[in-house]
Scaffold this motif. Structure first.
Motif, PDB file in Angstrom:
ATOM      1  N   UNK A   1       0.824  -1.203   0.000  1.00 31.02           N
ATOM      2  CA  UNK A   1       0.000   0.000   0.000  1.00 31.02           C
ATOM      3  C   UNK A   1       0.866   1.265   0.000  1.00 31.02           C
ATOM      4  N   UNK A   2       1.905   1.284   0.839  1.00 32.77           N
ATOM      5  CA  UNK A   2       2.778   2.458   0.905  1.00 32.77           C
ATOM      6  C   UNK A   2       3.525   2.663  -0.410  1.00 32.77           C
TER       7      UNK A   2
ATOM      8  N   UNK B   1       2.329   7.019  -6.646  1.00 33.68           N
ATOM      9  CA  UNK B   1       1.339   8.046  -6.985  1.00 33.68           C
ATOM     10  C   UNK B   1       1.905   9.437  -6.728  1.00 33.68           C
ATOM     11  N   UNK B   2       2.593   9.596  -5.605  1.00 31.73           N
ATOM     12  CA  UNK B   2       3.169  10.890  -5.252  1.00 31.73           C
ATOM     13  C   UNK B   2       4.235  11.307  -6.270  1.00 31.73           C
ATOM     14  N   UNK B   3       5.083  10.366  -6.666  1.00 34.08           N
ATOM     15  CA  UNK B   3       6.126  10.662  -7.653  1.00 34.08           C
ATOM     16  C   UNK B   3       5.491  11.056  -8.987  1.00 34.08           C
TER      17      UNK B   3
ATOM     18  N   UNK C   1       5.849  14.638 -10.928  1.00 36.39           N
ATOM     19  CA  UNK C   1       6.290  14.702 -12.320  1.00 36.39           C
ATOM     20  C   UNK C   1       5.290  15.504 -13.154  1.00 36.39           C
ATOM     21  N   UNK C   2       4.007  15.291 -12.919  1.00 34.08           N
ATOM     22  CA  UNK C   2       2.969  16.029 -13.645  1.00 34.08           C
ATOM     23  C   UNK C   2       3.062  17.530 -13.353  1.00 34.08           C
ATOM     24  N   UNK C   3       3.189  17.879 -12.088  1.00 31.08           N
ATOM     25  CA  UNK C   3       3.303  19.293 -11.704  1.00 31.08           C
ATOM     26  C   UNK C   3       4.531  19.934 -12.352  1.00 31.08           C
TER      27      UNK C   3
END
Length: 51
Positions: A1-2, A8-10, A14-16
């Motif tokens: 899960x982590x 997801x955070x990475x 990357x999107x930002x």
């Protein structure tokens, strides 16, 4: 899960980052267009002053 949250955070970061770069590119292109127009105006003014 982590691991999923980490991935997801990475991806989010990357999107930002890519959106920020895209915005910068648009600003640079806009500035180049404005600079080109100003160069034309300066040239016209110089010609007008000479005559």
């Amino acid at each position: 899960m982590q691991v999923l949250i980490g991935i997801s955070f990475v991806c989010f970061l990357a999107l930002m980052f890519s959106l920020l770069l895209s915005n910068q590119q648009k600003k640079i292109q806009s500035n180049k267009r404005i600079e080109h127009k100003l160069d034309k105006l300066i040239t016209l003014l110089e010609k007008e002053n000479k005559s």
